[in-house]
Each structure stands twice: as C-alpha cells, then as structure tokens.
Design a protein around this motif. Sequence first.
Motif, PDB file in Angstrom:
ATOM      1  N   THR A  67       0.790  -1.225   0.000  1.00 28.80           N
ATOM      2  CA  THR A  67       0.000   0.000   0.000  1.00 28.80           C
ATOM      3  C   THR A  67       0.828   1.283   0.000  1.00 28.80           C
ATOM      4  O   THR A  67       0.274   2.368   0.144  1.00 28.80           O
ATOM      5  CB  THR A  67      -0.962   0.060   1.217  1.00 28.80           C
ATOM      6  N   HIS A  68       2.139   1.147  -0.153  1.00 23.60           N
ATOM      7  CA  HIS A  68       2.935   2.380  -0.244  1.00 23.60           C
ATOM      8  C   HIS A  68       4.195   2.116  -1.069  1.00 23.60           C
ATOM      9  O   HIS A  68       5.164   1.543  -0.573  1.00 23.60           O
ATOM     10  CB  HIS A  68       3.309   2.893   1.158  1.00 23.60           C
ATOM     11  N   VAL A  69       4.141   2.502  -2.323  1.00 22.69           N
ATOM     12  CA  VAL A  69       5.314   2.367  -3.197  1.00 22.69           C
ATOM     13  C   VAL A  69       5.510   3.675  -3.970  1.00 22.69           C
ATOM     14  O   VAL A  69       4.610   4.519  -4.029  1.00 22.69           O
ATOM     15  CB  VAL A  69       5.147   1.220  -4.230  1.00 22.69           C
ATOM     16  N   HIS A  70       6.699   3.823  -4.516  1.00 24.04           N
ATOM     17  CA  HIS A  70       6.962   4.909  -5.478  1.00 24.04           C
ATOM     18  C   HIS A  70       7.549   4.238  -6.718  1.00 24.04           C
ATOM     19  O   HIS A  70       8.731   3.920  -6.760  1.00 24.04           O
ATOM     20  CB  HIS A  70       7.918   5.949  -4.889  1.00 24.04           C
ATOM     21  N   LEU A  71       6.687   4.012  -7.689  1.00 20.49           N
ATOM     22  CA  LEU A  71       7.087   3.202  -8.843  1.00 20.49           C
ATOM     23  C   LEU A  71       8.168   3.856  -9.693  1.00 20.49           C
ATOM     24  O   LEU A  71       8.857   3.179 -10.451  1.00 20.49           O
ATOM     25  CB  LEU A  71       5.858   2.895  -9.715  1.00 20.49           C
ATOM     26  N   THR A 311       5.592  -0.451   2.027  1.00 21.74           N
ATOM     27  CA  THR A 311       7.057  -0.509   2.158  1.00 21.74           C
ATOM     28  C   THR A 311       7.788   0.796   1.862  1.00 21.74           C
ATOM     29  O   THR A 311       8.918   0.969   2.256  1.00 21.74           O
ATOM     30  CB  THR A 311       7.613  -1.562   1.189  1.00 21.74           C
ATOM     31  N   ASP A 312       7.149   1.698   1.124  1.00 26.32           N
ATOM     32  CA  ASP A 312       7.841   2.891   0.618  1.00 26.32           C
ATOM     33  C   ASP A 312       8.939   2.482  -0.369  1.00 26.32           C
ATOM     34  O   ASP A 312       9.972   3.145  -0.470  1.00 26.32           O
ATOM     35  CB  ASP A 312       8.421   3.734   1.758  1.00 26.32           C
ATOM     36  N   SER A 313       8.713   1.413  -1.098  1.00 21.94           N
ATOM     37  CA  SER A 313       9.692   0.941  -2.089  1.00 21.94           C
ATOM     38  C   SER A 313      10.075   2.066  -3.033  1.00 21.94           C
ATOM     39  O   SER A 313       9.226   2.837  -3.474  1.00 21.94           O
ATOM     40  CB  SER A 313       9.106  -0.193  -2.926  1.00 21.94           C
TER      41      SER A 313
HETATM   42 ZN   LIG Z   1       6.549   7.433   0.328  1.00 19.44          ZN
END
Ligand SMILES: [Zn+2]
Length: 396
Positions: A67-71, A311-313
């Motif tokens: 629910t938290h990525v930066h593609l 994850t903030d990937s």
């Molecule tokens: Zn973020």
Amino acid sequence: MTTMTESRFIHAGWLIDGTGRPVQQNMAVEIEKGVIRSVEEVQGDLVNKPGIVDLSDYTMLPGLVDTHVHLFMSGENDPGIRKRQLNADYNFLKPVIANHLKQLYAYGVRAVRDGGDYGGYALRYKNECLDDNRSLVQIRAAGKAWRKSGRYGKLIGRPPVNKQTLADAIKNQKTTADHVKIVQSGLNSLAQFGTETPPQFTLEDLTEAISAAHKKNLKVMVHCNGKEPVKLAIQAGCDSVEHGFFMGTDNLKRMADTDTVWVPTAVTMKAYAEHLKPGSAQAVMACRNLDHQLEQIATAKRLGVVIALGTDSGSLGVHHGSAVSEELKILISAGFTLPEAVRCATFNGARLLAIQGQGQITKGMSATLIIFKGAPEELLPNGGKLGAFTDLQKHL
Ligand SMILES: [Zn+2]
C-alpha cells in the motif's frame, strides 16, 4: 459420464486465507469464473475427484498488496542511478516502472498504491500502459502529491499555486488520480532521536482539504511523522497515516477509535541501517528508530489499530517486491503471527485501496491467489519463498 462444469477444485496443502486466522491444512478451494465458490477441508474421496488440481505440497494465499510504493524510483543505493531517476522524464522512467511491476509480480504482489512522484509518471503509466482488468499488478496512483511551499516533499509532489488553499487546489484539480497524497511533516532525523518537524498544514486547512477529496470520492493518504503532524492528520479525517514514526500512544488510540489505517513502512529504517556505514552515528540512530517503530507496531496491535502493509519501495535500499517480505518479517518480529501479518498484506491492503472482493480466500471473493512450494514456515526465512511464487494459472 460426468457433467462438465466450469468449476475447478484445488487441493492446497496449506492455506493462509487473509483473515488472520491460523494456517489451515489440506483445504479444497473451488473456483468458478475467477471467483471462489467454496473453501472446505479436504474430505475422504475429494482427492480422487476427477480434475482436482493437486497442490498438496503448496501453500496458498491471497495476492499481496503493497500500500505504499513509489514506482518511479528503484531502491538502488547507487547515487548515480538515484540522481538519474529523480530527474528523469517519462520516456526514461517508463521501462523503469515496467521493470518494477515485474519485480512486484514475482514477489506475489498483485496490487500497489503509489504515493506520488514529481511528474505524476506512475499515474500516467497506469493510464497509458495498463488495462486494469488485465494488468498483472493493479495500480492505484496519487499522481503528484501535495506539500507546503518550501517544505519537504519536492521529489514526490508540489504545493498549491496561485494562493489557493490546499482544499481549493484539490477541488479544482482535474485528474484521473485514484487517491490524494498529502505530505504533512518532514523526514525522520538520523542525527537526533525522535526529532519532530512542524506540521506542514494547519488542522483547518487539512480538514477542508480531506473533505474536498472525500467529496470527489478520493481517499487521502498522509505522510506524517511525530506527535503533532500525526494528530492533525487523524483529527482532519485522513484515511491512512503513512510512516507515523514517533507518533506516540495517544495517536495510536485515536487511530483505533476512528478506524484510521496505519502504514508503518518500518523497512525503510531497516534499509537505512543496512546501507549507512556500519557503526556510524547515523546507522546507530536508524536502528534506534526501527526499534521504536517496532514498539509502536506492538502497541498498535494491542490497541486494535488496523495496519496495512506498505514498504515505501523506491526509498534508499527498499526494493520493489522483496521489501514486502522484509516488512512481513518486521511485523512478525513485532508480535504478529504469520497469518496476522499476511492479513495486513492482503485483506487490509485491498480494503484500503478499495479493491472490492479481494484479499481473502473466502466464498465470493476473487480468485487472485498466489502459491509457493512448501510449508508456510518456508515463506520468510532468509531468502525465503516470497520471491518464488508460482502463478496459480499455470496449474489450472
Ligand atoms: Zn513514500
């Protein structure tokens, strides 16, 4: 002569069904037209049923949700690569995003929520390159995030312009975004333990902004760390608190009371700890920050706060896909059982992303399922099986 039906039975050795209940063994899952029709214990002669798919040495679980990525960013440590991606145009980033989606898919992720990028490129990619019904990984994207002028968040967002309030900016924005992302604090300090940055927006501004988004049927994810920024985000009615480092127990109680979802992204701090010079003051601080977040996660569990895995990937050292298994391990080390952690990464995530009928292996839910060979205990140890999911479709 047997009657042909379109339904298929699958015999799963182990089932982690996304509800958080303990692992079930030897289960038969009936699937018809992409929907789960029944889930029951394997009884005597069912195993001999013609056409039953034998996955008795596999573990099955719902497709994972990050629910938290930066593609637009890779988790690369290489400063050259990071700099290039942080200044690139859409054409450069298009194959980068495609590659991240492949990685996510390999790690069992079937849906992601993007937290924004300076060009709104993840949203553009979704609109131009994906057919949501057929894409392997569903994307929910914020486009460009919102931040206050002169404050943190340049890489993922922009401030309202022309003296508009944040609420006006959200109201007036023509966008295909799936949700709104607001940056409400700065980053966590690696120099001084628990240092809090002031809120970017006032309670009034934030309340109006969130209500404007809700009127457009858009949920709001708020980046916030520290007691005051998190308190304002919850009081303003946000749907999810992102990060929430050093938010304190009172805020966790507020979240439990208001059903606000928490996305702790603890793996970011673990990655910092691993990428900074071992023994350096900053690396030691990253470890302390991680420990504090683990304590908060344990408290949240005790208080009944809904946690969704994110994850903030794209952050330093946080790689798309593999970070999900790292965050699952973190939730477990904070006191979650494996099925409880999986619930955070399946049902809770799907609900936050408003993806209907997904995230649980129960009657009536979509058959978005992942499998790996082996028992549940083999999922997470070093290396683990999380990178070795097999596509269920290949067995049908
Ligand atoms: Zn973020």
